[in-house]
Write a protein that holds these residues in place. Sequence first.
Motif, short mmCIF file in Angstrom:
data_model
loop_
_atom_site.label_atom_id
_atom_site.label_comp_id
_atom_site.label_asym_id
_atom_site.label_seq_id
_atom_site.Cartn_x
_atom_site.Cartn_y
_atom_site.Cartn_z
N PHE A 44 0.82 -1.21 0.00
CA PHE A 44 0.00 0.00 0.00
C PHE A 44 0.86 1.27 0.00
N ASN A 45 2.17 1.09 -0.06
CA ASN A 45 3.07 2.23 -0.07
C ASN A 45 4.06 2.07 -1.22
N THR A 46 5.12 2.86 -1.22
CA THR A 46 6.04 2.90 -2.35
C THR A 46 7.25 1.97 -2.18
N VAL A 47 7.14 0.94 -1.34
CA VAL A 47 8.28 0.05 -1.10
C VAL A 47 8.82 -0.54 -2.40
N ALA A 48 7.96 -0.84 -3.36
CA ALA A 48 8.40 -1.44 -4.62
C ALA A 48 8.54 -0.43 -5.75
N ASP A 49 8.25 0.82 -5.50
CA ASP A 49 8.18 1.81 -6.57
C ASP A 49 9.56 2.32 -6.97
N THR A 50 9.64 2.88 -8.15
CA THR A 50 10.85 3.50 -8.65
C THR A 50 10.48 4.41 -9.81
N ARG A 51 11.31 5.40 -10.06
CA ARG A 51 11.12 6.26 -11.23
C ARG A 51 11.85 5.69 -12.45
N HIS A 52 12.42 4.53 -12.31
CA HIS A 52 13.23 3.94 -13.38
C HIS A 52 12.56 2.69 -13.94
N GLU A 53 13.08 1.51 -13.68
CA GLU A 53 12.53 0.29 -14.27
C GLU A 53 12.02 -0.65 -13.19
N LEU A 54 10.90 -1.33 -13.49
CA LEU A 54 10.36 -2.36 -12.62
C LEU A 54 10.48 -3.71 -13.31
N LEU A 55 10.71 -4.73 -12.50
CA LEU A 55 10.79 -6.10 -13.02
C LEU A 55 9.80 -6.96 -12.26
N SER A 56 8.75 -7.39 -12.95
CA SER A 56 7.75 -8.26 -12.33
C SER A 56 8.27 -9.69 -12.28
N THR A 57 8.11 -10.33 -11.13
CA THR A 57 8.49 -11.74 -11.01
C THR A 57 7.33 -12.68 -11.29
N ALA A 58 6.17 -12.13 -11.66
CA ALA A 58 4.96 -12.95 -11.79
C ALA A 58 5.07 -14.00 -12.90
N SER A 59 5.87 -13.72 -13.93
CA SER A 59 5.96 -14.65 -15.06
C SER A 59 7.15 -15.58 -14.98
N LEU A 60 7.94 -15.47 -13.92
CA LEU A 60 9.08 -16.38 -13.79
C LEU A 60 8.59 -17.81 -13.68
N VAL A 61 9.13 -18.66 -14.50
CA VAL A 61 8.72 -20.06 -14.48
C VAL A 61 9.85 -20.90 -13.89
N GLY A 62 9.50 -22.06 -13.45
CA GLY A 62 10.47 -22.96 -12.86
C GLY A 62 9.75 -24.06 -12.14
N PRO A 63 10.43 -25.14 -11.88
CA PRO A 63 9.78 -26.27 -11.21
C PRO A 63 9.51 -25.99 -9.73
N VAL A 64 8.54 -26.69 -9.19
CA VAL A 64 8.34 -26.77 -7.75
C VAL A 64 9.05 -28.04 -7.31
N THR A 65 10.19 -27.87 -6.65
CA THR A 65 11.05 -29.01 -6.35
C THR A 65 10.99 -29.32 -4.86
N MET A 66 10.47 -30.48 -4.54
CA MET A 66 10.37 -30.89 -3.14
C MET A 66 11.51 -31.84 -2.78
N ASP A 67 12.07 -31.62 -1.62
CA ASP A 67 13.13 -32.47 -1.09
C ASP A 67 12.61 -33.07 0.21
N ALA A 68 12.12 -34.29 0.12
CA ALA A 68 11.50 -34.93 1.28
C ALA A 68 12.49 -35.14 2.42
N ASP A 69 13.73 -35.44 2.08
CA ASP A 69 14.73 -35.67 3.13
C ASP A 69 15.04 -34.39 3.90
N ALA A 70 15.19 -33.30 3.16
CA ALA A 70 15.48 -32.02 3.80
C ALA A 70 14.22 -31.32 4.31
N ARG A 71 13.07 -31.81 3.90
CA ARG A 71 11.78 -31.18 4.23
C ARG A 71 11.76 -29.73 3.75
N THR A 72 12.03 -29.57 2.45
CA THR A 72 12.00 -28.24 1.84
C THR A 72 11.34 -28.32 0.48
#
Length: 412
Positions: A44-72
């Motif tokens: 609700f504030n300008t924490v992410a704002d800039t007068r220059h360039e913004l980079l949205s992470t919404a379209s970043l793709v990648g696997p959801v990788t589960m490690d059962a041994d590490a529980r991560t």
Amino acid sequence: MSHNWAGNLRYAATRLHEPSTVDEVRRLVDGSERIRALGTRHSFNTVADTRHELLSTASLVGPVTMDADARTVTVPAGMRYGDLAQALEASGWALANLASLPHISVGGAVATGTHGSGDRTGSLASAVAALDLVTADGSLLTLRRGEPDFDGAVVSLGALGIVTAVTLDIEPSYAIEQHVIERMPLAAALDDLDAVTSAAYSVSLFTTWQDPDTIGQAWFKRRPERDAPLPAFGGVPADGERHPLPGISPVNCTPQLGAPGRWLDRLPHFRLAFTPSNGDELQSEYLVPRVHAADAIRAIRNLDSRIAPLLQVAEMRTVAADELWLSPAYGCDVLGLHFTWQPRQIEVEALLPTLEDALAPYAPRPHWGKLFSAGDVSSRYPRAADFAALRARLDPSGKFGNKFLERHLPRD
């Protein structure tokens, strides 16, 4: 340029990038003079704002990788918690906590210290085991829990680079029951807050401050295999499902009435499949050390006649301590005092200095992604100087800086 979720802020950036790969992120960062990361825009504030360039992470793709041994689990930073929760549940895993909204991104929530609720449960950032960070020269840096810079890099407000992937702690899937108690006397919380907030795995206390002596609704999210039977604390069990805002249909809220169900369907207040509101609201939140909780609540109650006319609803939740340098829960258990305001920004911003003055004796730390009036808040964070040094080392030219950081966490 696009605006934030609430519509109260239009971003000033000259360009918005929407890369889909980490290599694209690296090239964009390396070729930019100034750039900031943007998540699901639920700030609700300008924490992410800039007068220059913004980079949205919404379209970043990648696997959801589960490690059962590490529980991560390792996920793209722009992934929404609700989508991650469904992937985890399908494999029999869960997160320890979720925020009120499952619609927010992992990277954005972590970077701002966003939280759920629970006496023994930390913020969403406290579940981070590792993260991948594109730094100012376009290189990719992986930081893991236990490494010297890790605690400074998790809640970083985007000041150190672009987070592209996050590794989170997971645990076996579990069930949650959600109960709502209405018209609980405020005295129950003031006299023994520990008894109220320890009565369930996650507890939220809602009030409009129209009646300064009553908590309108208390939401208790129980883990049936762990938690004792729930007292009413002088209130009345709801006879139907409820929305936190009085008089609003609960159709987009998560199931209540004590019926057990999946963790992802009970820990948030709102369902992923629905938009909880039209964004017609503003939000502020202040987190105070647990030892000051009752006095801080009393200070808010003393302002009820000023707060209530601008308020939709207020919420109180607990968060367990962590060691993340810029986390509002750094070093101590905290109580979050949250305010969902009517979309009357001029009047709300005029009230905030009074509200913050009333809370000042109780060492409040404002939520990084919500409205507050304080300027330099670095003195409230014992490791602020260490963070400034880390920032100078990873981003010596200030490529990821903005006016928000200059005001609230100045480099010098």
